[in-house]
Design an enzyme around this catalytic site. Structure first.
Site, short mmCIF file in Angstrom:
data_model
loop_
_atom_site.label_atom_id
_atom_site.label_comp_id
_atom_site.label_asym_id
_atom_site.label_seq_id
_atom_site.Cartn_x
_atom_site.Cartn_y
_atom_site.Cartn_z
N GLY A 1 -57.48 -12.61 -82.96
CA GLY A 1 -58.86 -12.21 -82.68
C GLY A 1 -59.70 -13.30 -82.06
O GLY A 1 -60.33 -13.10 -81.01
N LYS B 1 -57.73 -24.61 -89.60
CA LYS B 1 -56.96 -25.21 -90.69
C LYS B 1 -55.46 -25.21 -90.48
O LYS B 1 -54.87 -24.21 -90.06
CB LYS B 1 -57.26 -24.44 -91.98
CG LYS B 1 -58.68 -24.68 -92.46
CD LYS B 1 -58.88 -23.95 -93.75
CE LYS B 1 -60.20 -24.38 -94.39
NZ LYS B 1 -60.41 -23.64 -95.63
N ARG C 1 -58.76 -1.89 -78.46
CA ARG C 1 -57.62 -1.26 -79.15
C ARG C 1 -57.55 0.24 -78.85
O ARG C 1 -56.45 0.80 -78.81
CB ARG C 1 -57.71 -1.51 -80.65
CG ARG C 1 -57.23 -2.90 -81.03
CD ARG C 1 -57.29 -3.12 -82.52
NE ARG C 1 -56.60 -4.35 -82.89
CZ ARG C 1 -56.63 -4.88 -84.10
NH1 ARG C 1 -57.32 -4.29 -85.07
NH2 ARG C 1 -55.99 -6.00 -84.37
N GLY D 1 -53.06 -10.76 -87.23
CA GLY D 1 -52.07 -11.16 -88.23
C GLY D 1 -50.63 -10.88 -87.79
O GLY D 1 -49.74 -11.69 -88.03
C1 3PG Z 1 -55.95 -5.91 -87.84
O1 3PG Z 1 -57.14 -5.64 -87.65
O2 3PG Z 1 -55.47 -7.06 -87.66
C2 3PG Z 1 -55.02 -4.81 -88.22
O3 3PG Z 1 -55.64 -3.58 -88.03
C3 3PG Z 1 -54.52 -4.97 -89.64
O4 3PG Z 1 -55.58 -4.88 -90.54
P1 3PG Z 1 -55.43 -5.47 -92.00
O5 3PG Z 1 -55.43 -6.98 -91.85
O6 3PG Z 1 -56.63 -4.99 -92.77
O7 3PG Z 1 -54.14 -4.99 -92.57
#
Ligand code: 3PG
Ligand code: MG
Length: 391
Positions: free
Chosen positions: A350, A193, A36, A373
């Site tokens: 991830g 899941k 990142r 996310g």
């Molecule tokens: C992540 O690591 O997916 C982003 O930096 C967002 O982090 P968060 O899920 O803690 O908002």
């Protein structure tokens, strides 16, 4: 595109508040994966090249609105300086006077935005304070764009705003994969899941031509068809939901690919005794831990037919060999098609990126998202507030 890029902005002599996502894995005093950080370098370099001063704003971990030395961005500062090849000024409590006193080509990193409860509350006071420090806002944090926070949306409403290079690249890649893709489009959705990916599956059956379901969530679909999955991870209470998704796929003409053969074992540990059986032959005392070679052959045939691939989630329990075989084989195949220009391949999340790296496939993919996310929410068809605020 409704948003501006750095190319549309006059940044000469301007202080550019630049929201980045340097929420990197950190262990034993070290950044363990600096992807990142590497990916935001072009934005910082370009802002400097246009005569602007990048004032970086980021979160790190989830400190829940309180200062926490273990989540200080000071810890990430050395890795950022290494990636940029220059010094970065760290500011715990920034002020306009301090920022204005810096040389025009300084790069500043401000302490973890989430040390204040106002960040996640998207408190207008915090957004106003941030806006008062600078002239322009640049959002390069696609991976945090699913959060409507003061540093992602609040401040964007108050300043002339644009997308950074990484943000723009992420949006272009996703648009090519799902917005206006070359068809046929195949999606691979794996992971443990169904319950965490209901919205995703439901959106994808409307958008893609072929949907490959793998990982633990495939067991729920198999069980919903009356197939016995033994001791496998399975959300039996979601059988009806799985049937509804399968029915929706029939009406939209989306081809659903479920495993045909599976790798089963009695224990989940490295090198456990494993055997490949037909999907209907899972022993009562065994767990399905991976897709088998016949399933992989069907998946790679789907890749051959497709022009676009979007991938989220591993096909099996990839962390532990031999249950990484299907993920590795399918990933390697997609990598080959991508290298020869036959497939546009986009992956995110991830676990997915870890699995593709493990399979040595990530580098050959057309695009690897830095987002977890946010990637999921985008694929679910949701509007990301951080992107919407740039419009
Ligand atoms: C992540 O690591 O997916 C982003 O930096 C967002 O982090 P968060 O899920 O803690 O908002
Ligand atoms: Mg800008």
């Amino acid at each position: 595109m409704a948003w501006k890029t750095l190319d549309d902005m006059d940044l000469d002599g301007k202080r550019v508040l630049t929201r980045v996502d340097i929420n990197v894995p950190f262990e034993d005093g070290q950044v363990t994966d600096d992807t990142r950080i590497q990916r935001i370098v072009p934005t910082i370099t370009d802002i400097l090249a246009k005569g602007g001063s990048p004032i970086l704003l980021a979160h790190f971990g989830r400190p829940k609105g309180k200062p926490n030395p273990e989540m200080s961005l000071r810890l990430v500062l050395p890795a950022l300086e290494t990636a940029l090849g220059r010094d970065v000024v760290f500011m715990e409590r920034p002020s306009r006077e301090e920022i204005d006193a810096l040389p025009g080509d300084a790069v500043v990193l401000i302490e973890n935005t989430r040390f204040s409860p106002m960040e996640e509350a998207n408190d207008p006071e915090m957004a106003q304070f941030l806006a008062s420090l600078v002239d322009v806002f640049c959002n390069d944090a696609f991976s945090a764009a699913h959060r409507a926070h003061a540093s992602t949306t609040g401040v964007a409403e108050l300043l002339p705003s644009c997308a950074g290079r990484l943000m723009a690249a992420e949006l272009r890649a996703l648009e090519a994969a799902l917005g206006d893709p070359k068809r046929p489009v195949v999606a691979v959705v794996g992971g443990a899941k169904v319950s965490t990916k209901l919205d995703l599956l439901s959106n994808l059956v409307e958008k893609v031509d072929i949907l490959v379901i793998g990982g633990g969530m495939a067991n729920t679909f198999l069980a919903a068809q009356g197939i016995s999955v033994g001791k496998s991870l399975c959300e039996h209470d979601l059988a009806e939901t799985a049937r509804e998704i399968a029915e929706k796929a029939m009406t939209t003409g989306c081809e659903l690919l479920l495993p045909r053969d599976v790798v089963v074992a009695r224990e989940f540990k490295a090198g456990a005794d494993a055997e490949t059986v037909k999907v209907e032959d899972c022993p009562d005392d065994a767990m399905i831990l991976d897709a088998g070679p016949d399933s992989v052959a069907h998946i790679t045939q789907a890749f051959d037919r497709a022009k676009t691939l979007i991938w989220n989630g591993p096909l099996g329990a990839f962390e532990i060999p031999p249950f990484d075989a299907a993920t590795n084989a399918a990933a390697a195949y997609a990598a080959g098609l991508s290298r020869s220009g036959k497939l546009v391949s986009v992956a995110g999340g991830g676990d997915t990126v870890a699995a593709l790296n493990k399979a040595d496939a990530a580098e050959s993919f057309t695009y690897i998202s830095t987002a977890g996310g946010a990637f999921l929410e985008w694929m679910e068809g949701k509007t990301l507030p951080g992107v919407a605020a740039l419009g």
